[in-house]
Design an enzyme around this catalytic site. Structure first.
Site, PDB file in Angstrom:
ATOM      1  N   ASP A 483      -1.483   9.684  20.186  1.00  0.00           N
ATOM      2  CA  ASP A 483      -0.023   9.665  20.118  1.00  0.00           C
ATOM      3  C   ASP A 483       0.499   8.806  18.984  1.00  0.00           C
ATOM      4  OD1 ASP A 483       1.035  11.227  22.163  1.00  0.00           O
ATOM      5  OD2 ASP A 483       0.636   9.702  23.676  1.00  0.00           O
TER       6      ASP A 483
HETATM    7  C1  GLC Z   1       2.676   4.627  23.043  1.00  0.00           C
HETATM    8  C2  GLC Z   1       1.338   4.034  23.351  1.00  0.00           C
HETATM    9  C3  GLC Z   1       0.304   5.088  23.446  1.00  0.00           C
HETATM   10  C4  GLC Z   1       0.775   6.112  24.421  1.00  0.00           C
HETATM   11  C5  GLC Z   1       2.171   6.617  24.073  1.00  0.00           C
HETATM   12  C6  GLC Z   1       2.642   7.558  25.130  1.00  0.00           C
HETATM   13  O1  GLC Z   1       2.671   5.294  21.838  1.00  0.00           O
HETATM   14  O2  GLC Z   1       0.944   3.118  22.393  1.00  0.00           O
HETATM   15  O3  GLC Z   1      -0.918   4.551  23.864  1.00  0.00           O
HETATM   16  O4  GLC Z   1      -0.107   7.174  24.409  1.00  0.00           O
HETATM   17  O5  GLC Z   1       3.048   5.559  23.993  1.00  0.00           O
HETATM   18  O6  GLC Z   1       3.913   8.045  24.871  1.00  0.00           O
HETATM   19  C1  GLC Z   2      -2.232   7.406  26.164  1.00  0.00           C
HETATM   20  C2  GLC Z   2      -1.588   8.727  26.470  1.00  0.00           C
HETATM   21  C3  GLC Z   2      -2.448   9.888  26.040  1.00  0.00           C
HETATM   22  C4  GLC Z   2      -2.901   9.714  24.640  1.00  0.00           C
HETATM   23  C5  GLC Z   2      -3.565   8.368  24.419  1.00  0.00           C
HETATM   24  C6  GLC Z   2      -3.905   8.119  22.985  1.00  0.00           C
HETATM   25  O1  GLC Z   2      -3.297   7.180  27.024  1.00  0.00           O
HETATM   26  O2  GLC Z   2      -1.311   8.839  27.834  1.00  0.00           O
HETATM   27  O3  GLC Z   2      -1.748  11.096  26.165  1.00  0.00           O
HETATM   28  O4  GLC Z   2      -3.776  10.758  24.337  1.00  0.00           O
HETATM   29  O5  GLC Z   2      -2.691   7.350  24.838  1.00  0.00           O
HETATM   30  O6  GLC Z   2      -2.795   7.897  22.194  1.00  0.00           O
END
Ligand code: GLC
Ligand code: GLC
Length: 811
Positions: A483
């Protein structure tokens, strides 16, 4: 250092001090009613949706931590204490907390009195039961005052914690005997209320926080408890609470058990009231009658236990390796159930008010859950698919209560569609239930736009085919699995979303990771086509897959590992050409799992690079070198200090990808070594460093660049749960459901001389014994089923209701 121990016989983790490094929690409930409960009985409850139907309040990020909860107070003379130590923190003579499967038992002892608080959510009912057993172990008669206390949330947890000008005027309750009804907003558009009760007469009660705690008091020193009785307050606005008080006179050796319940009741619109302003309590009365006696409560406890025994009997391992058995047989599967239920919505790190269910998260959670309750997996797949758009893309998140996509976040995460194929294919391999592909499923939750599920998968597949970039690799959009890799967003202002700022659907930035996914899950899609006799479609799909695979092996290859991406300017990310972020974990795991570069040797080389550059004693970090400063063209990933989260943290979720990838190459020693490093039972001894619960995974462990290397955060709700169980059960132990039957293909450490797995699969039970006297890591020499040799290692499907004995010889 440890703060407790595993009790495998009872399937519990027993915590022996209330002062764990962080609150260590458990989940109660697995259907509609849920409670989070910590080792000191902190936590909160909700019905289905932690944001929209919150029953009790919880203040995250509070100091001290974990003050709100399911509180029991005991006043013994001038001493006030809690069996779970918090919130009074009166020192106890002894303490234990047993977190088990769907229940928690907190027990404290003080001055000759033992109080045991047993919390669980009974199967099939929307309530939490807190049975408190108080025993006088002293030689004298004890006069005790027992209080049970919860603070109600006015339903919408966000509004509840922000809209005080309204909420201080809306709170309403009714009291009837030992029962407090919390009915805020029931007068208008809500048709649900909460009920807080005791199964015996009470001596006093309070329903306002001011009366119970004191305006300047608090749960650590409630004025009513100090006084030894409540004042019968009735809430009109402000903060409604439930407080029930019972005076106990206990002879030496005498004990008494009392049930406190917290329930959720919904009434049909036309049955809401029995008189103007008086709520209809019929359903609440029926609920309370179900748990009036100890025998009824015991029966509910036993039903819960039996339920879990049944669920866990689907996959049972005996390996001679105690820690492995305990993780496979109990905790991995338990965590899979919890993540299936919660997705990423409510933990002690996910407030339950932010994201609801994630599209990709929920699809991946299925990988570890589908064998536990296939029918619920089926329902989930259809719910998720219904949030897909007609072009194959998907809402990134949806709200569990409404099952509607979340418009604030929208779509544009280009890995999302492919995860739907992953989840559905896993379901089909487990169940063989092809009828699911014929189910009519809406697009964008619009029933007028319903199409068979197979059409959804087709559009998922085609979405990638029609969104390729200049190198023939899939466009990344706002982000892929990571993300925080936001190559199109260019966010410059604090507070903006990193993901949905700017021209976030750019036409250039590409993801090698999605390419790996496309190859892996594209092949799974093509197999479904084969099965449905869609021969031409399967062939066409494989052409697309081959083209993307070629793109990965050329534009996606950096010389010694797979690149991560191309940014919006066409520059490589995750390449030796970069100053920082030269190598990333995700494409190495996914591309090798997809089989890319297996023949050419690139797969083995990529994994060797992972071991050389990303491995640490606590697990494999996400990337190296860590980004030292914020970079506009990369986005959120570079916002984190080095070593945390996606910026070179040990992001546990993709450690199993490396382990699975190693297993696909036959490297059993290495696959297991990677598995072990982050595995809770194997690192229980360093709980003072790790800090989060030693029985479940956390999302992230600080990487080697971080000052707090080895410290975990965000426990419980992580894709690690599903991927790890998938890894250990299917890749390492090698018991693999396939479309045609159960395949046995272990890839284990050469030192493991064998193991047995009992696996329930499509209605039959397989007792599988694997013999590795040969001391190999991989390779099946012979298989017999009920004594008869079979060809290959896919077991013939046994008839439902039968049991077969399978002997597998490695070599
Ligand atoms: C933020 C977090 C990430 C997560 C995302 C979900 O970017 O750092 O880990 O996956 O939020 O929206
Ligand atoms: C968080 C989110 C997941 C994402 C991950 C890496 O765990 O829930 O959707 O893939 O972060 O960013």
């Amino acid at each position: 250092m440890k703060f407790g121990y595993f009790d495998d016989r009872n399937k519990e983790y027993v915590i022996t001090t209330p002062q764990t490094p962080l609150p260590w929690i458990n989940y109660l409930g697995s259907e509609d009613f849920f409670s989070l409960v910590s080792n000191t009985a902190g936590g909160y409850s909700f019905y289905r949706d932690a944001r929209m139907r919150r029953l009790t309040r919880y203040r995250y990020n509070n100091s001290p931590l974990d003050m709100d909860g399911h509180r029991i107070y005991i006043k013994d003379g001038d001493t006030v204490w809690n069996p779970g130590w918090q919130p009074t923190k009166t020192p106890l003579d002894s303490y234990s907390c047993r977190h088990g499967l769907g229940y928690t038992v907190v027990e404290g002892k003080k001055d000759g009195v033992t109080a045991r608080q047993e919390l669980f959510v009974p199967k099939g009912d929307a309530c939490e039961l807190d049975r408190v057993t108080v025993c006088n172990e002293s030689a004298a008669v004890k006069e005790l005052d027992l209080f049970s206390y919860v603070e109600f949330c006015l339903w919408d947890a966000v509004d509840d914690s922000s809209n005080f000008q309204r909420n201080y005027s809306t709170g309403e309750v009714e009291v009837e005997g030992s029962v407090i009804y919390h009915k805020t907003e029931y007068r208008e558009r809500r048709n649900h209320y909460a009920v807080f009760w005791a199964n015996c007469p009470v001596d006093s009660f309070d329903t306002t926080r001011d009366a119970f705690c004191g305006v300047y008091g608090g749960p650590a020193d409630p004025q009513a408890v100090r006084a030894g009785h409540c004042s019968g307050s009735i809430a009109h606005g402000w903060a409604p609470v439930g407080a029930l008080h019972i005076h106990l006179t206990l002879a030496p050796g005498e004990s008494r058990s009392i049930l406190f319940g917290l329930g959720y009741i919904e009434n049909p619109q036309e049955e809401k009231f029995i008189a103007p302003g008086v709520i209809n309590k019929t359903r609440a009365h029926a609920m309370m009658a179900r748990y009036a006696t100890d025998a009824q409560i015991d029966a509910a406890r036993i039903a819960l236990r039996t339920h879990w025994e049944e669920l866990l009997s689907t996959y049972h391992l005996e390996s001679g390796e105690e820690k492995l058995n305990r993780m496979v047989n109990i905790w991995h599967q338990y965590q899979c159930m919890v993540t299936f239920n919660m997705s990423r919505s409510a933990s002690y790190y996910e407030s339950g008010t932010g994201r609801g269910m994630g599209f990709r998260d929920s699809c991946q959670d299925l990988l570890g859950f589908v064998h536990i309750i296939p029918s619920r997996a089926r329902e989930r797949i259809l719910d998720i698919a219904a949030t897909q758009f007609e072009d194959g893309s998907a809402y990134h998140q949806y709200q569990p209560l409404t099952k509607k996509g979340n418009r604030d976040v929208g779509s544009g995460f280009n890995d999302d569609p492919l995860w739907l194929i992953a989840g559905t294919a896993a379901y089909l391999r487990e169940t063989g239930d092809w009828s699911i592909l014929e189910e009519q499923v809406p697009f964008d939750n619009d029933a007028a736009k319903a199409q068979p599920l197979m059409e959804h998968l087709r559009r998922s597949f085609n979405f990638t085919c029609t969104h390729l970039g200049p190198h023939g690799l899939p466009l990344i959009g706002r982000a892929d699995w990571n993300d925080c890799l936001n190559l199109n967003c260019f966010s410059e202002h604090p507070g903006e979303s990193f993901q949905i700022t700017g021209p976030s659907e750019g036409p250039v930035a590409e993801s090698v990771f999605i390419a790996g996914m496309f190859v892996k899950y594209g092949h799974e899609y093509a197999e479904l086509c084969d099965h449905l006799n869609l021969t031409e479609e399967a062939a066409a799909a494989r052409k697309h897959i081959d083209a993307v695979e070629q793109a990965v092996l050329t534009a996606g290859w950096d010389g010694a590992w797979f690149r991560r991406a191309y940014d919006a300017f066409g520059n490589p990310i995750g390449s030796k050409e970069c100053a920082e972020g030269q190598i990333f974990i995700e494409p190495q795991g996914m591309c090798v799992m997809a089989g890319i570069g297996r023949e050419t040797g690139q797969a083995a080389q990529a994994l060797a690079s992972v071991e050389e550059r990303l491995d640490t004693k606590y697990g494999v970090v996400l990337l190296q070198p860590a980004y030292t400063g914020y970079q506009l063209n990369l986005g959120e990933i570079s916002s984190y200090p080095p070593g945390y989260k996606e910026n070179a943290g040990i992001f546990c979720h993709n450690n199993p990808w490396i382990s699975c990838a190693e297993a696909t190459l036959g490297h059993g020693d290495r696959a297991f070594a990677v598995y072990r490093k982050t595995c809770p039972a194997y690192i229980e001894d360093i709980s003072e460093i790790h800090r989060t619960e030693p029985y479940v995974y956390s999302q992230m462990v600080a990487g080697k660049d971080a000052p707090t290397f080895g410290e975990a955060k965000n426990s419980w709700l992580t894709g690690t749960a599903a991927w790890t169980f998938f890894n250990i059960s299917q890749y390492i132990l090698g018991i693999q459901p396939t479309l045609d039957g159960l395949k046995v293909d272990p890839c284990i450490p050469h030192t493991l001389s064998g193991f047995t797995v009992t696996r329930r699969f499509r209605g039959a039970v397989y007792h599988i014994t694997v013999d590795n006297a040969a001391g190999v890591q991989h390779g099946v020499k012979a298989v017999t089923v009920d004594g008869k040799a079979i060809c290959g290692n896919v077991l013939p499907l046994a008839a439902a209701g039968t049991e077969v004995t399978v002997q597998v010889t490695m070599g």
